[in-house]
Design a protein around this motif. Structure first.
Motif, PDB file in Angstrom:
ATOM      1  N   ARG A 214       0.851  -1.169   0.000  1.00 31.58           N
ATOM      2  CA  ARG A 214       0.000   0.000   0.000  1.00 31.58           C
ATOM      3  C   ARG A 214       0.889   1.222   0.000  1.00 31.58           C
ATOM      4  O   ARG A 214       1.823   1.305   0.780  1.00 31.58           O
ATOM      5  N   ILE A 216       1.405   5.183   0.611  1.00 33.00           N
ATOM      6  CA  ILE A 216       0.861   6.351   1.297  1.00 33.00           C
ATOM      7  C   ILE A 216       1.614   7.592   0.817  1.00 33.00           C
ATOM      8  O   ILE A 216       2.848   7.604   0.777  1.00 33.00           O
ATOM      9  N   ASP A 235       0.846  -3.787   8.099  1.00 31.32           N
ATOM     10  CA  ASP A 235       0.934  -2.370   8.473  1.00 31.32           C
ATOM     11  C   ASP A 235       2.342  -1.983   8.919  1.00 31.32           C
ATOM     12  O   ASP A 235       2.523  -1.154   9.812  1.00 31.32           O
TER      13      ASP A 235
END
Length: 319
Positions: A214, A216, A235
């Motif tokens: 992911r 960001i 995460d």
């Protein structure tokens, strides 16, 4: 009447003045060109070119990066190609690996020595857009007589460094023009587009390097840099661009030691440690199940009653 000083005379005079080198980045580069690299501004040899085998090896080493960069080079050239400009991509040694130029301008740029395989490092060519950008690792505009060699004073060069997914310098993006009427104001206008293209290449290359993560986009006070973090399924931050490393105080280069995203992004409110991770996992499961507790429990591999107890403990039963 005193004859006008030649370009070579101006360069040599500046290199002998320590105050000039201290006040001007161009003079400092001229000083390096003479003192460190032993170059003569009046030398008229053509730029060095590496052998085809060596060029091929360099291109293969950066194949994935060049594949990502290619459409961005095309886009930049589509904006500036009709104005007599050419676009070049080099490696960290200043070797031109790729180029975009019109057929009408090809002979002119070939005559300047701006072609694939040519060595435009500061060590070989003195002060110039590519070499000085790589040496100082910053955006540069080297306009006409700011070049070190007299033979290069007819061109203007606008350059931006590009950093890889590991935070290290990987390339330089160069836009050059051999038009005599090129103005410094026009150079500054083009420089913004060159910087934007360099950022786009850097960001696309980073996303390709962490395609399963992911991404960001973080805030930064530097509008000329890409501030991206790559976060895995646990995460954990596993990658960061050079600017993101600066903003978040991470190691400047190399592979990152994985760290929890919450530690880096500074979200410390609410539950901490395992409790925070457990709450996040429960919330994600409920969201995927459309708040159907039985379905969420199956996703988590626990019983419905157990999930209700955990939701109560985590303060989620009302929601």
């Amino acid at each position: 009447m005193t004859p006008k000083a030649s370009h070579a005379d101006i360069v040599m005079e500046a290199t002998q003045s320590t105050s000039a080198a201290a006040k001007s980045r161009v003079a400092a580069s001229w000083h390096r060109s003479v003192i460190k690299h032993g170059l003569d501004p009046d030398e008229h040899r053509a730029p060095d070119r590496i052998e085809q085998k060596s060029l091929q090896f360099r291109m293969e080493t950066l194949e994935k990066f060049m594949t990502v960069a290619s459409p961005r080079l095309d886009a930049l050239f589509s904006l500036v190609g009709q104005s007599g400009c050419a676009v070049f991509l080099t490696d960290t040694d200043g070797i031109i690996l790729d180029q975009r130029l019109s057929d009408a301008d090809a002979m002119a740029f070939e005559g300047w020595g701006l072609t694939t395989g040519a060595d435009w490092s500061e060590e070989k060519e003195g002060t110039n857009g590519i070499g000085t950008c790589l040496t100082e690792q910053r955006h540069v505009i080297i306009h006409q007589d700011e070049h070190f060699y007299t033979r290069n004073t007819g061109m203007s060069c606008i350059d931006a460094p590009i950093y890889g997914s590991n935070g290290q310098l990987v390339a330089a993006l160069d836009l050059s023009s051999a038009r005599a009427d090129q103005t410094e104001a026009f150079n500054r206008l083009i420089a913004a587009q060159v910087a934007q293209t360099a950022r786009a290449i850097e960001a696309a290359n980073f996303r390709a390097a962490f395609s399963s993560a992911r991404i960001i986009v973080a805030e930064s006070d530097n509008a000329e840099a890409s501030t991206l973090l790559a976060i895995d399924e646990s995460d954990l931050v596993i990658g960061a661009t050079r600017e993101a490393r600066r903003v978040f105080g991470l190691q400047r280069t190399g592979d990152l030691v994985a760290r929890p995203a919450t530690d880096i992004l500074g979200r410390e409110d609410g539950p901490t440690g395992f409790e925070k991770a457990e709450k996040a996992a429960v919330i994600r499961a409920l969201a995927r199940a459309g708040n159907n507790v039985s379905q969420a429990a199956r996703q988590l591999g626990i019983g419905r009653a157990t999930l209700y107890r955990r939701m109560k403990r985590l303060g989620l039963e009302d929601s």
